[in-house]
Design a protein around this motif. Structure first.
Motif, PDB file in Angstrom:
ATOM      1  N   LEU A  33       0.810  -1.213   0.000  1.00 15.70           N
ATOM      2  CA  LEU A  33       0.000   0.000   0.000  1.00 15.70           C
ATOM      3  C   LEU A  33       0.846   1.268   0.000  1.00 15.70           C
ATOM      4  CD1 LEU A  33      -2.834  -1.147   2.418  1.00 15.70           C
ATOM      5  CD2 LEU A  33      -2.950  -0.902  -0.059  1.00 15.70           C
ATOM      6  N   LEU A  34       2.132   1.155   0.345  1.00 17.64           N
ATOM      7  CA  LEU A  34       3.015   2.308   0.222  1.00 17.64           C
ATOM      8  C   LEU A  34       3.166   2.735  -1.236  1.00 17.64           C
ATOM      9  CD1 LEU A  34       5.860   1.464   2.774  1.00 17.64           C
ATOM     10  CD2 LEU A  34       4.266   3.399   2.890  1.00 17.64           C
ATOM     11  N   LEU A  35       2.857   1.829  -2.154  1.00 16.19           N
ATOM     12  CA  LEU A  35       2.953   2.125  -3.585  1.00 16.19           C
ATOM     13  C   LEU A  35       1.648   2.680  -4.150  1.00 16.19           C
ATOM     14  CD1 LEU A  35       4.967  -1.063  -4.511  1.00 16.19           C
ATOM     15  CD2 LEU A  35       5.819   1.287  -4.556  1.00 16.19           C
ATOM     16  N   GLY A  36       0.639   2.814  -3.294  1.00 19.87           N
ATOM     17  CA  GLY A  36      -0.633   3.358  -3.750  1.00 19.87           C
ATOM     18  C   GLY A  36      -1.788   2.436  -3.414  1.00 19.87           C
ATOM     19  N   PRO A  37      -3.026   2.879  -3.683  1.00 17.77           N
ATOM     20  CA  PRO A  37      -4.204   2.052  -3.378  1.00 17.77           C
ATOM     21  C   PRO A  37      -4.146   0.700  -4.079  1.00 17.77           C
ATOM     22  CG  PRO A  37      -4.857   4.297  -3.926  1.00 17.77           C
ATOM     23  CD  PRO A  37      -3.401   4.183  -4.262  1.00 17.77           C
ATOM     24  N   ARG A  38      -4.632  -0.328  -3.406  1.00 15.56           N
ATOM     25  CA  ARG A  38      -4.663  -1.671  -3.965  1.00 15.56           C
ATOM     26  C   ARG A  38      -6.010  -2.311  -3.637  1.00 15.56           C
ATOM     27  NH1 ARG A  38      -0.764   0.069  -6.017  1.00 15.56           N
ATOM     28  NH2 ARG A  38       1.357  -0.812  -6.172  1.00 15.56           N
ATOM     29  N   ARG A  39      -6.554  -3.015  -4.639  1.00 13.97           N
ATOM     30  CA  ARG A  39      -7.763  -3.791  -4.403  1.00 13.97           C
ATOM     31  C   ARG A  39      -7.402  -5.102  -3.714  1.00 13.97           C
ATOM     32  NH1 ARG A  39      -8.708  -1.434  -9.531  1.00 13.97           N
ATOM     33  NH2 ARG A  39     -10.606  -0.156  -9.587  1.00 13.97           N
ATOM     34  N   TYR A  40      -8.411  -5.724  -3.159  1.00  8.95           N
ATOM     35  CA  TYR A  40      -8.206  -7.020  -2.506  1.00  8.95           C
ATOM     36  C   TYR A  40      -7.548  -8.003  -3.474  1.00  8.95           C
ATOM     37  CZ  TYR A  40      -9.418 -11.308   0.017  1.00  8.95           C
ATOM     38  OH  TYR A  40      -9.362 -12.516   0.669  1.00  8.95           O
ATOM     39  N   SER A  41      -8.006  -8.037  -4.716  1.00  6.17           N
ATOM     40  CA  SER A  41      -7.440  -8.964  -5.701  1.00  6.17           C
ATOM     41  C   SER A  41      -5.977  -8.635  -6.003  1.00  6.17           C
ATOM     42  CB  SER A  41      -8.256  -8.936  -6.998  1.00  6.17           C
ATOM     43  OG  SER A  41      -8.305  -7.624  -7.541  1.00  6.17           O
ATOM     44  N   ASP A  42      -5.613  -7.337  -5.999  1.00  2.82           N
ATOM     45  CA  ASP A  42      -4.223  -6.947  -6.214  1.00  2.82           C
ATOM     46  C   ASP A  42      -3.340  -7.474  -5.087  1.00  2.82           C
ATOM     47  OD1 ASP A  42      -4.956  -5.438  -8.480  1.00  2.82           O
ATOM     48  OD2 ASP A  42      -5.340  -3.659  -7.251  1.00  2.82           O
ATOM     49  N   VAL A  67      -5.325   2.544  10.308  1.00  2.51           N
ATOM     50  CA  VAL A  67      -4.101   2.499   9.518  1.00  2.51           C
ATOM     51  C   VAL A  67      -4.423   2.524   8.024  1.00  2.51           C
ATOM     52  CG1 VAL A  67      -2.010   1.142   9.039  1.00  2.51           C
ATOM     53  CG2 VAL A  67      -2.946   1.233  11.356  1.00  2.51           C
ATOM     54  N   LEU A  68      -5.549   1.905   7.648  1.00  2.00           N
ATOM     55  CA  LEU A  68      -6.024   1.892   6.261  1.00  2.00           C
ATOM     56  C   LEU A  68      -7.434   2.443   6.201  1.00  2.00           C
ATOM     57  CD1 LEU A  68      -5.536  -1.894   5.315  1.00  2.00           C
ATOM     58  CD2 LEU A  68      -3.725  -0.223   5.618  1.00  2.00           C
ATOM     59  N   ARG A  69      -7.869   2.701   4.981  1.00  2.00           N
ATOM     60  CA  ARG A  69      -9.272   3.016   4.742  1.00  2.00           C
ATOM     61  C   ARG A  69      -9.646   2.502   3.365  1.00  2.00           C
ATOM     62  NH1 ARG A  69      -7.687   8.951   5.090  1.00  2.00           N
ATOM     63  NH2 ARG A  69      -6.625   9.332   3.114  1.00  2.00           N
ATOM     64  N   GLY A  87      -1.091   5.594   8.637  1.00  6.62           N
ATOM     65  CA  GLY A  87      -0.465   4.504   7.904  1.00  6.62           C
ATOM     66  C   GLY A  87       0.736   4.962   7.102  1.00  6.62           C
ATOM     67  N   ARG A  88       0.637   6.153   6.492  1.00  9.78           N
ATOM     68  CA  ARG A  88       1.752   6.657   5.684  1.00  9.78           C
ATOM     69  C   ARG A  88       2.974   6.977   6.530  1.00  9.78           C
ATOM     70  NH1 ARG A  88      -2.609   9.031   2.888  1.00  9.78           N
ATOM     71  NH2 ARG A  88      -2.396  11.015   4.022  1.00  9.78           N
ATOM     72  N   GLN A  89       2.768   7.187   7.829  1.00  9.28           N
ATOM     73  CA  GLN A  89       3.904   7.421   8.716  1.00  9.28           C
ATOM     74  C   GLN A  89       4.788   6.179   8.857  1.00  9.28           C
ATOM     75  OE1 GLN A  89       2.435   8.984  12.456  1.00  9.28           O
ATOM     76  NE2 GLN A  89       1.303  10.620  11.429  1.00  9.28           N
TER      77      GLN A  89
END
Length: 231
Positions: A33-42, A67-69, A87-89
């Motif tokens: 997720l540090l690389l950007g939004p991800r779907r469950y399948s990703d 931590v996520l949303r 989370g980004r911290q």
């Protein structure tokens, strides 16, 4: 409802952090997720070996902890999960752990999974702020089908996703396995060039500068670095 978890029961910041992110797979979810939004399948595709129920439980827990949303686009279409501000911290702690862990990597086996986008995080972890070149330049990396570059400006270096918009000073072309082997010092960049696993384009002095910036040549004088490059 997210089930209550066991905790360390210690009034300590480290223990409190581990209560949230200390479970197996959690930091690897954060890495993705540090690389950007991800779907469950990703996430399922990027984390081979994680159980579907386990991933769902981890995502639910991390969302409940803030931590996520879950995120959606302008049309309300599900875009999966992204890190919150809290989370980004985790970026610097995760990069520091990745840097710390690189020396523990052995040569990869055929069973080991390597994703090219991990190279982008790896290069961020490898940047040595004490060895930033004294000139502005850019180094582009093509790791399989993933492109990113390291930009040196005003005495600081940063990794940026995507192709460099101008003419990079150095271009490195390789595959994900080779990139991670170089990062873990299982393979020198110069050995990778000789074996045909890495292509380096650009001025030799600039190649030495980016190699030093990423901690891939010994600290010392340019002559020592050139000696490392010739071996």
């Amino acid at each position: 409802m997210v089930h209550a978890r066991r905790n360390y029961g210690q009034y300590c910041g480290l223990a409190a952090a581990l209560d949230v992110i200390g479970e197996r797979w959690t930091l690897l979810i954060i890495r993705e997720l540090l690389l950007g939004p991800r779907r469950y399948s990703d996430l399922i595709a990027a984390l081979p070996g994680v159980g579907t129920n386990l991933l769902a439980e981890r995502l639910k827990f991390l969302t409940a902890e803030g931590v996520l949303r879950k995120v959606a686009d302008d049309q309300g279409k599900d875009r999966g999960y992204e890190l919150t501000e809290i989370g980004r911290q985790l970026r610097e702690p995760v990069l520091s752990l990745a840097r710390w862990g690189l020396p523990f990597l052995d040569a990869p086996t055929p069973e080991d999974v390597v994703r090219p986008h991990w190279g982008f995080l790896a290069v961020q972890a490898m940047i040595d702020d004490s060895r930033v070149p004294d000139r502005d330049e850019a180094y582009e990396f093509r790791v399989d089908d993933v492109l990113f570059h390291v930009l040196v400006r005003d005495g600081s270096a940063s990794a940026v996703e995507g192709r460099y918009p101008g003419s990079p000073t150095v271009t490195a072309i390789t595959d994900a396995h080779t990139f991670m082997e170089i990062g873990s010092k299982q393979l020198s960049p110069f050995g990778a060039v000789v074996s045909g696993r890495l292509t380096l384009q650009g001025d030799p002095e600039a190649i030495l500068r980016v190699s030093a910036l990423l901690g891939l040549v010994p600290e010392g004088s340019p002559d020592q670095a050139r000696g490392a490059a010739s071996r």
